[in-house]
Design a protein around this motif. Structure first.
Motif, PDB file in Angstrom:
ATOM      1  N   GLN A 140       0.823  -1.204   0.000  1.00 20.17           N
ATOM      2  CA  GLN A 140       0.000   0.000   0.000  1.00 20.17           C
ATOM      3  C   GLN A 140       0.858   1.256   0.000  1.00 20.17           C
ATOM      4  O   GLN A 140       0.558   2.224  -0.700  1.00 20.17           O
ATOM      5  CB  GLN A 140      -0.952   0.002   1.199  1.00 20.17           C
ATOM      6  CG  GLN A 140      -2.080  -0.991   1.051  1.00 20.17           C
ATOM      7  CD  GLN A 140      -2.932  -1.111   2.303  1.00 20.17           C
ATOM      8  OE1 GLN A 140      -2.536  -0.700   3.385  1.00 20.17           O
ATOM      9  NE2 GLN A 140      -4.108  -1.683   2.151  1.00 20.17           N
ATOM     10  N   ARG A 141       1.952   1.249   0.774  1.00 20.73           N
ATOM     11  CA  ARG A 141       2.859   2.410   0.784  1.00 20.73           C
ATOM     12  C   ARG A 141       3.505   2.607  -0.580  1.00 20.73           C
ATOM     13  O   ARG A 141       3.568   3.723  -1.099  1.00 20.73           O
ATOM     14  CB  ARG A 141       3.951   2.222   1.843  1.00 20.73           C
ATOM     15  CG  ARG A 141       3.694   2.920   3.130  1.00 20.73           C
ATOM     16  CD  ARG A 141       4.919   2.941   4.039  1.00 20.73           C
ATOM     17  NE  ARG A 141       5.676   1.712   4.103  1.00 20.73           N
ATOM     18  CZ  ARG A 141       5.393   0.684   4.888  1.00 20.73           C
ATOM     19  NH1 ARG A 141       4.346   0.726   5.680  1.00 20.73           N
ATOM     20  NH2 ARG A 141       6.150  -0.388   4.890  1.00 20.73           N
ATOM     21  N   THR A 142       3.975   1.517  -1.173  1.00 18.59           N
ATOM     22  CA  THR A 142       4.622   1.592  -2.482  1.00 18.59           C
ATOM     23  C   THR A 142       3.643   2.089  -3.533  1.00 18.59           C
ATOM     24  O   THR A 142       3.977   2.963  -4.344  1.00 18.59           O
ATOM     25  CB  THR A 142       5.170   0.207  -2.888  1.00 18.59           C
ATOM     26  OG1 THR A 142       6.071  -0.235  -1.878  1.00 18.59           O
ATOM     27  CG2 THR A 142       5.885   0.250  -4.222  1.00 18.59           C
ATOM     28  N   LEU A 143       2.438   1.547  -3.523  1.00 22.33           N
ATOM     29  CA  LEU A 143       1.421   1.980  -4.474  1.00 22.33           C
ATOM     30  C   LEU A 143       1.081   3.449  -4.266  1.00 22.33           C
ATOM     31  O   LEU A 143       0.978   4.222  -5.225  1.00 22.33           O
ATOM     32  CB  LEU A 143       0.168   1.115  -4.343  1.00 22.33           C
ATOM     33  CG  LEU A 143      -0.990   1.450  -5.275  1.00 22.33           C
ATOM     34  CD1 LEU A 143      -0.567   1.292  -6.733  1.00 22.33           C
ATOM     35  CD2 LEU A 143      -2.179   0.560  -4.968  1.00 22.33           C
ATOM     36  N   GLY A 144       0.927   3.870  -3.016  1.00 22.07           N
ATOM     37  CA  GLY A 144       0.631   5.271  -2.716  1.00 22.07           C
ATOM     38  C   GLY A 144       1.736   6.200  -3.207  1.00 22.07           C
ATOM     39  O   GLY A 144       1.469   7.250  -3.795  1.00 22.07           O
ATOM     40  N   ASP A 145       2.998   5.815  -2.985  1.00 20.81           N
ATOM     41  CA  ASP A 145       4.128   6.628  -3.457  1.00 20.81           C
ATOM     42  C   ASP A 145       4.123   6.736  -4.974  1.00 20.81           C
ATOM     43  O   ASP A 145       4.354   7.812  -5.531  1.00 20.81           O
ATOM     44  CB  ASP A 145       5.459   6.033  -2.988  1.00 20.81           C
ATOM     45  CG  ASP A 145       5.663   6.145  -1.489  1.00 20.81           C
ATOM     46  OD1 ASP A 145       4.929   6.929  -0.842  1.00 20.81           O
ATOM     47  OD2 ASP A 145       6.548   5.437  -0.961  1.00 20.81           O
TER      48      ASP A 145
ATOM     49  N   LEU B 299       0.675  11.624 -10.000  1.00 24.24           N
ATOM     50  CA  LEU B 299      -0.173  12.811  -9.873  1.00 24.24           C
ATOM     51  C   LEU B 299       0.651  14.101  -9.866  1.00 24.24           C
ATOM     52  O   LEU B 299       0.226  15.117 -10.409  1.00 24.24           O
ATOM     53  CB  LEU B 299      -1.034  12.725  -8.615  1.00 24.24           C
ATOM     54  CG  LEU B 299      -2.156  11.693  -8.665  1.00 24.24           C
ATOM     55  CD1 LEU B 299      -2.815  11.571  -7.303  1.00 24.24           C
ATOM     56  CD2 LEU B 299      -3.177  12.044  -9.723  1.00 24.24           C
ATOM     57  N   ALA B 300       1.832  14.057  -9.267  1.00 23.71           N
ATOM     58  CA  ALA B 300       2.685  15.247  -9.235  1.00 23.71           C
ATOM     59  C   ALA B 300       3.191  15.596 -10.631  1.00 23.71           C
ATOM     60  O   ALA B 300       3.376  16.770 -10.955  1.00 23.71           O
ATOM     61  CB  ALA B 300       3.856  15.024  -8.287  1.00 23.71           C
ATOM     62  N   ALA B 301       3.387  14.588 -11.467  1.00 22.41           N
ATOM     63  CA  ALA B 301       3.900  14.821 -12.818  1.00 22.41           C
ATOM     64  C   ALA B 301       2.800  15.164 -13.809  1.00 22.41           C
ATOM     65  O   ALA B 301       3.082  15.640 -14.903  1.00 22.41           O
ATOM     66  CB  ALA B 301       4.655  13.582 -13.300  1.00 22.41           C
ATOM     67  N   THR B 302       1.546  14.921 -13.444  1.00 16.14           N
ATOM     68  CA  THR B 302       0.429  15.179 -14.348  1.00 16.14           C
ATOM     69  C   THR B 302      -0.061  16.607 -14.164  1.00 16.14           C
ATOM     70  O   THR B 302      -0.457  16.980 -13.064  1.00 16.14           O
ATOM     71  CB  THR B 302      -0.727  14.192 -14.060  1.00 16.14           C
ATOM     72  OG1 THR B 302      -0.226  12.872 -14.154  1.00 16.14           O
ATOM     73  CG2 THR B 302      -1.865  14.381 -15.036  1.00 16.14           C
TER      74      THR B 302
END
Length: 190
Positions: free
Chosen positions: A84-89, A95-98
């Motif tokens: 879950q942490r890896t997926l969230g990261d 999202l930051a790049a979009t």
């Protein structure tokens, strides 16, 4: 009732009564949130009941058997948390790049986002699906499982409400305080 099954049930109940608290302590020392320990204990006890047929015949082996089950449950918990942490990261980096499309950037269109936040949840969904996701009202009616006429009337009412809310942000001369307000109002008028 089968005496073998009744005996096994009594042994499981006894094992749970004797060893649940120590298993809970074991789990609590290994997780960050104490609430997780209680959930993991419940999961462990469920597995113990499901595996009643595998209950060791020797009472001295029951405690290590239960701790072994608890350890497997704990390892699964760690893997799930890591995933879950890896997926969230990964999602945060995407999202930051979009770039924000249209009026979706809340830093540039704060007045619009405040007005949208004041809408009913369904109306917010309709506005967002049409203006940000690019769906037609017919498609929105299918997504929301509502009658097309209902979606059309709610969409019209929401747009009218948003335009009125944005017009309140204009100066007494009729010029918008936010220079982008006319652009937003024009988009809502179509």
């Amino acid at each position: 009732m089968n005496t073998d099954k009744g005996d096994r049930t009594a042994r499981i109940e006894n094992a749970v009564r004797l060893h649940a608290a120590p298993v809970l302590s074991y789990l609590a020392r290994r997780v960050a949130e104490q609430e997780d320990a209680a959930d993991l204990l419940a999961e462990t006890l469920l597995i113990v009941w499901r595996k009643a047929a595998a209950l060791p015949a020797d009472d001295a082996e029951v405690r290590p058997w239960m701790f072994g089950i608890a350890r497997k449950v704990l390892m699964h918990h760690y893997r799930r948390a890591t995933y879950q942490r890896t997926l969230g990261d990964r999602l945060r980096s995407i999202l930051a790049a979009t770039p924000h499309a249209g009026f979706s950037d809340p830093t540039e269109y704060d007045d619009l986002h405040k007005a949208i936040a004041g809408l009913d949840m369904v109306d917010r969904d309709i506005i967002g699906l049409v203006h940000w996701e690019g769906f037609s009202l017919v498609e929105v009616s299918r997504i929301l499982r509502m009658k097309e006429g209902t979606v059309r009337s709610r969409y019209h009412r929401a747009r009218t409400s948003l335009r009125a809310e944005l017009d309140q942000g204009s100066s007494p001369t009729g010029r918008a305080v936010n220079p982008r307000a006319p652009q937003v109002r024009d988009a809502l008028a179509t």
